[in-house]
Each structure stands twice: as structure tokens, then as C-alpha cells.
Scaffold this motif. Sequence first.
Motif, mmCIF file in Angstrom:
data_model
loop_
_atom_site.group_PDB
_atom_site.id
_atom_site.type_symbol
_atom_site.label_atom_id
_atom_site.label_comp_id
_atom_site.label_asym_id
_atom_site.label_seq_id
_atom_site.Cartn_x
_atom_site.Cartn_y
_atom_site.Cartn_z
ATOM 1 N N LEU A 56 -0.796 2.406 -15.683
ATOM 2 C CA LEU A 56 0.125 3.424 -15.162
ATOM 3 C C LEU A 56 -0.631 4.568 -14.520
ATOM 4 O O LEU A 56 -0.226 5.085 -13.466
ATOM 5 C CB LEU A 56 1.009 3.941 -16.303
ATOM 6 C CG LEU A 56 2.015 5.045 -15.938
ATOM 7 C CD1 LEU A 56 2.983 4.541 -14.864
ATOM 8 C CD2 LEU A 56 2.771 5.504 -17.169
ATOM 9 N N GLY A 57 -1.743 4.976 -15.145
ATOM 10 C CA GLY A 57 -2.560 6.044 -14.566
ATOM 11 C C GLY A 57 -3.104 5.650 -13.202
ATOM 12 O O GLY A 57 -3.090 6.466 -12.266
ATOM 13 N N ASN A 58 -3.572 4.407 -13.080
ATOM 14 C CA ASN A 58 -4.060 3.951 -11.774
ATOM 15 C C ASN A 58 -2.935 3.942 -10.744
ATOM 16 O O ASN A 58 -3.124 4.337 -9.587
ATOM 17 C CB ASN A 58 -4.667 2.558 -11.911
ATOM 18 C CG ASN A 58 -5.926 2.554 -12.770
ATOM 19 O OD1 ASN A 58 -6.621 3.570 -12.864
ATOM 20 N ND2 ASN A 58 -6.210 1.445 -13.419
ATOM 21 N N GLU A 59 -1.757 3.493 -11.197
ATOM 22 C CA GLU A 59 -0.618 3.476 -10.269
ATOM 23 C C GLU A 59 -0.237 4.891 -9.846
ATOM 24 O O GLU A 59 -0.002 5.161 -8.667
ATOM 25 C CB GLU A 59 0.577 2.789 -10.940
ATOM 26 C CG GLU A 59 1.814 2.722 -10.050
ATOM 27 C CD GLU A 59 2.991 2.068 -10.765
ATOM 28 O OE1 GLU A 59 4.070 1.991 -10.170
ATOM 29 O OE2 GLU A 59 2.802 1.644 -11.926
ATOM 30 N N LEU A 60 -0.172 5.818 -10.833
ATOM 31 C CA LEU A 60 0.159 7.208 -10.508
ATOM 32 C C LEU A 60 -0.900 7.840 -9.616
ATOM 33 O O LEU A 60 -0.576 8.613 -8.705
ATOM 34 C CB LEU A 60 0.315 8.021 -11.803
ATOM 35 C CG LEU A 60 1.514 7.670 -12.676
ATOM 36 C CD1 LEU A 60 1.483 8.463 -13.968
ATOM 37 C CD2 LEU A 60 2.820 7.945 -11.932
ATOM 38 N N ALA A 61 -2.172 7.511 -9.895
ATOM 39 C CA ALA A 61 -3.236 8.051 -9.039
ATOM 40 C C ALA A 61 -3.077 7.554 -7.611
ATOM 41 O O ALA A 61 -3.249 8.313 -6.644
ATOM 42 C CB ALA A 61 -4.603 7.658 -9.604
ATOM 43 N N GLY A 62 -2.733 6.260 -7.474
ATOM 44 C CA GLY A 62 -2.492 5.723 -6.132
ATOM 45 C C GLY A 62 -1.309 6.400 -5.462
ATOM 46 O O GLY A 62 -1.362 6.751 -4.278
ATOM 47 N N GLN A 63 -0.217 6.612 -6.238
ATOM 48 C CA GLN A 63 0.928 7.320 -5.684
ATOM 49 C C GLN A 63 0.556 8.734 -5.278
ATOM 50 O O GLN A 63 0.994 9.227 -4.232
ATOM 51 C CB GLN A 63 2.066 7.349 -6.702
ATOM 52 C CG GLN A 63 2.687 5.986 -6.973
ATOM 53 C CD GLN A 63 3.798 6.077 -8.001
ATOM 54 O OE1 GLN A 63 4.134 7.152 -8.493
ATOM 55 N NE2 GLN A 63 4.381 4.933 -8.338
ATOM 56 N N ALA A 64 -0.248 9.405 -6.131
ATOM 57 C CA ALA A 64 -0.663 10.777 -5.810
ATOM 58 C C ALA A 64 -1.499 10.804 -4.531
ATOM 59 O O ALA A 64 -1.318 11.677 -3.675
ATOM 60 C CB ALA A 64 -1.447 11.373 -6.979
ATOM 61 N N ARG A 65 -2.417 9.824 -4.390
ATOM 62 C CA ARG A 65 -3.233 9.785 -3.175
ATOM 63 C C ARG A 65 -2.361 9.553 -1.941
ATOM 64 O O ARG A 65 -2.512 10.241 -0.920
ATOM 65 C CB ARG A 65 -4.285 8.681 -3.297
ATOM 66 C CG ARG A 65 -5.451 9.052 -4.206
ATOM 67 C CD ARG A 65 -6.589 8.071 -4.031
ATOM 68 N NE ARG A 65 -6.203 6.721 -4.395
ATOM 69 C CZ ARG A 65 -6.295 6.219 -5.615
ATOM 70 N NH1 ARG A 65 -6.763 6.976 -6.586
ATOM 71 N NH2 ARG A 65 -5.945 4.962 -5.865
ATOM 72 N N SER A 66 -1.448 8.576 -2.042
ATOM 73 C CA SER A 66 -0.582 8.316 -0.890
ATOM 74 C C SER A 66 0.319 9.505 -0.601
ATOM 75 O O SER A 66 0.571 9.837 0.562
ATOM 76 C CB SER A 66 0.264 7.068 -1.150
ATOM 77 O OG SER A 66 1.087 7.253 -2.292
ATOM 78 N N MET A 67 0.790 10.188 -1.686
ATOM 79 C CA MET A 67 1.642 11.356 -1.482
ATOM 80 C C MET A 67 0.857 12.490 -0.849
ATOM 81 O O MET A 67 1.359 13.192 0.044
ATOM 82 C CB MET A 67 2.241 11.808 -2.824
ATOM 83 C CG MET A 67 3.326 12.866 -2.680
ATOM 84 S SD MET A 67 4.767 12.238 -1.796
ATOM 85 C CE MET A 67 5.364 11.035 -2.969
ATOM 86 N N ARG A 68 -0.413 12.686 -1.277
ATOM 87 C CA ARG A 68 -1.235 13.729 -0.652
ATOM 88 C C ARG A 68 -1.457 13.412 0.828
ATOM 89 O O ARG A 68 -1.379 14.311 1.677
ATOM 90 C CB ARG A 68 -2.572 13.826 -1.374
ATOM 91 C CG ARG A 68 -2.499 14.432 -2.769
ATOM 92 C CD ARG A 68 -3.879 14.772 -3.294
ATOM 93 N NE ARG A 68 -3.843 15.087 -4.712
ATOM 94 C CZ ARG A 68 -4.120 14.226 -5.663
ATOM 95 N NH1 ARG A 68 -4.464 12.980 -5.354
ATOM 96 N NH2 ARG A 68 -4.069 14.575 -6.938
ATOM 97 N N ASP A 69 -1.753 12.144 1.112
ATOM 98 C CA ASP A 69 -1.935 11.763 2.515
ATOM 99 C C ASP A 69 -0.672 12.028 3.318
ATOM 100 O O ASP A 69 -0.725 12.530 4.451
ATOM 101 C CB ASP A 69 -2.322 10.288 2.610
ATOM 102 C CG ASP A 69 -3.672 9.992 1.965
ATOM 103 O OD1 ASP A 69 -4.456 10.951 1.808
ATOM 104 O OD2 ASP A 69 -3.929 8.823 1.613
ATOM 105 N N PHE A 70 0.488 11.703 2.706
ATOM 106 C CA PHE A 70 1.742 11.931 3.406
ATOM 107 C C PHE A 70 1.989 13.419 3.632
ATOM 108 O O PHE A 70 2.437 13.833 4.710
ATOM 109 C CB PHE A 70 2.896 11.329 2.603
ATOM 110 C CG PHE A 70 4.230 11.363 3.300
ATOM 111 C CD1 PHE A 70 4.462 10.590 4.423
ATOM 112 C CD2 PHE A 70 5.234 12.184 2.841
ATOM 113 C CE1 PHE A 70 5.676 10.622 5.074
ATOM 114 C CE2 PHE A 70 6.450 12.239 3.487
ATOM 115 C CZ PHE A 70 6.682 11.446 4.605
ATOM 116 N N VAL A 71 1.699 14.239 2.590
ATOM 117 C CA VAL A 71 1.872 15.695 2.727
ATOM 118 C C VAL A 71 0.945 16.236 3.814
ATOM 119 O O VAL A 71 1.338 17.075 4.635
ATOM 120 C CB VAL A 71 1.618 16.389 1.375
ATOM 121 C CG1 VAL A 71 1.522 17.901 1.559
ATOM 122 C CG2 VAL A 71 2.726 16.058 0.396
#
Length: 431
Positions: free
Chosen positions: A222-237
Motif C-alpha cells: 500500500l505504501g508503494n502504491e500511495l507513493a506512486g499515486q503521490a508521485r503521479s499527483m505531484r507531476d499532475f500538480v
Amino acid sequence: MTVCLPALAQTSTPDPEALAREAMQKLVEKQAREAELKAIEQRLAGNADARANLEKEIAGIRADRAALNKALLDTTAKTQAGEERLGALEKRLALLQSSETAIRRSLEGRRGLIAEVLAALQRIGRRPPPAVLVRPEDILEAVRASMLLGAVVPDLRQEIEILATDLGELVRLRDNIAAEKLKIGAEMEQLAGERQRLASLIEARREREASAAKDVEAQRALGNELAGQARSMRDFVEKIEKEISVANRAAEAARQAIEQETREQRERMTALAFKDPARLAPKIAFADAKGLLSLPVAGSRLRGFGDPDGAGGTIRGISLETRPNALVSAPSDGWVVYAGPFRSFGQLLILNAGGGYYILLAGMQRIDVALNQFVLAGEPVATMGETSEAAATTIGVGTGQPVLYIEFRKDGVSIDPTSWWTKSQGEKVRG
């Protein structure tokens, strides 16, 4: 011959409001994504804490399992020691039982003799030995009884004493063995329960450890998934921020283009309005003429708006040093509401520019327009003299040249006229 004229390419100016709305929508979307990113980061921090707690719990479980294993080994050692003691007691009991059997077999072999002795003793007890002197016929019987007792009693006594000792020891050992058996049985029952409890606890700990390990793995995934989501969200932001920046720049460029176009159009309209010699009223509002007016006279500034007047106050207009006999023109369209001398200011001319604005010109030697006359911007209205006609407290001293005093008023309050002049002339006034 027909001549085809090429169509003019029409370039549409971007709408700054639409661009601004687009930038605002992107900003709102960016804020929403930032909120989602913050929530993901909070979940990620919680995931790290949960994983750390699970790993700590696993370490504790492993430590508990080691302690339980040690206790189980101790319990096993105690059980084996108890079983060894029980075996020794059982061997001793078997030996004693063998001795008891041998003694019983010996007694069985002498059962007839013992029975006869016991019968004789019983008879003697019931009937005492007869007096030999009273009944001589009983002498033989007495002698026989004495011989029997003399032959049997010592052996019997020895056997009885040995038997009594063995039987007493046998009873004591049997009692001790019975008590020891009960004690060992209770201990073994307790040890068996303890072993079962420890085995159950170890199994539960092992299952909990396996479950915690699975939870750690799930939390790690879950942490890896959340980290991936956070990275993609930062890129999107970051992408949205770039788009917002581009949209803002485009909106600002469009706004500046429109303002420039509007300014140029206003200047053209104003120029056209000022060039209309037949107008009998201002074609544009005085407030819209900012940056479009020409100075009424050529000259250099002596004092500006807000400068000290030397008497504890401030100048409420500007003072321009001019050439002798310089021509003074109207800076803007307006109606003459006053024309004549005023105190020590020389000739004073007041123009009503409309919208509550008034223009005061002072320091001239001669005024060439009449009261209530409508004058055009750039129209000559007065002439300067050879020397200064204005008061020293207003314009300063030391030059001796003619000085024109200019003041703008709005609803009875003096205002800074600097922004109304054209750029080049405004720089001259400021310089």
C-alpha cells in the motif's frame, strides 16, 4: 478584367477574461489535486507508522516466542526429571515387593508350625500348666509343651521380628511411594497442562507473527502504491501549475494587448476629438484624457505638486519657468469661468473642464479670452510677461523669468496633474 483581391487574414484577439477563467478553473483543479496529494501523503505517513508498529510487534512476538521456547524446554526438563524420579521409586517399590513376597513365602512354609505354636499358646492362655506334684500324669504333657516352645519360640521370635521390621518398612515405603506417585502425578498433570498451554500460545504467536508479516507486506505494498499515486499527483500538480502559468501569461498578454489597443484607440479618438475645430463642448470626459494633454506653455519646472512652499505648507500645483512673452494655450477643452487679475498672482484664468474638474492658470500678463467662452485644447488663451507676475511664496525666487502656475482641482480639492500630461511632457515636468 476582374481583379481578385486577397482576403485579409482576420486575427482574433484572445479574450483575457476567458483565459483568466481558464486559469482560475485550473487553479481550482490544482487546489483540489493538492488536497488529494495532502490526503495521500497523510495516508502514506500513517502507513509508515502502521508498518513500523507491525514490525515492532513482530519483534516482540519473536522475543516472546524465544522466551516461551525456553520455558517449554525448562518444562520438558522438569517433566523428564519427574519421570526419572518416578521410575526410581517404582524400581524400589518392585524390589520391596519382591522382598515382601519372599517373606510371605517363608512364612507360608512355616504356617503349620506357627499354627501349632499359636494353638499351644492359646491353650496355655486358657489353661495354665498343671501342678506337677498334684497330677503326676500331666508331667509328660508339660514336658512336651516346654520342649515345643523351647524349640520353636526363639526362631519364631526372630522370624516375627524380621517380618515385623520388613512389614513396617514395606508399609512406610508403600505410603511414601503412594504419596510420591500422587505428587508426581499432579506435577505431571500440571506440566502436561503447561506444555499444552505453551504449545497453544506458541501456535497463536506463530499465527499472529505470520498475520503481522502479511500485514507488513500489505502495508508495504500500500505504501508503494500511495507513493506512486503521490508521485503521479505531484507531476499532475506541477503540470497544472505550468498550464496555469501559461494561461496567466496569455491572459496578461491579451489584457495588455487589449489595453494597448484601447489606449491607442482612445488616443486616436481623443486626437480626433481635439482636432475637431467645430466642437462646442468637450468630445471626451476630462478623466479619460489622462496622458493625452499638452503643457500650456514651453518651459522647465521650478516646483512640483506637493513640494514645500517655504511657508510651512505644500505646493498644490506646478510652476513652469517660461520665456518672456511666451504664448499660453488651453491644456484642455473647457469653459472660461474666471478671467482677470487675482491678488499677487497676476492674471488668473480658470477653465471648467467638466465632470467637476477645473484648471487654474496664473502668472500671465494678458488674457485673450472672455468669460463664459468655450475654448479648445491648444487654443491660445493668454500671454506671459517679461518677468514674473506670480507671488514669491508660490513659485520661488531667484530667476526673474516669467513663471506660469498650473493647478488642477476636482470637486474643490487640488489634485496632482502629472498623470494628465503626455509622456514626454510629463517627464519634462518631473525633471
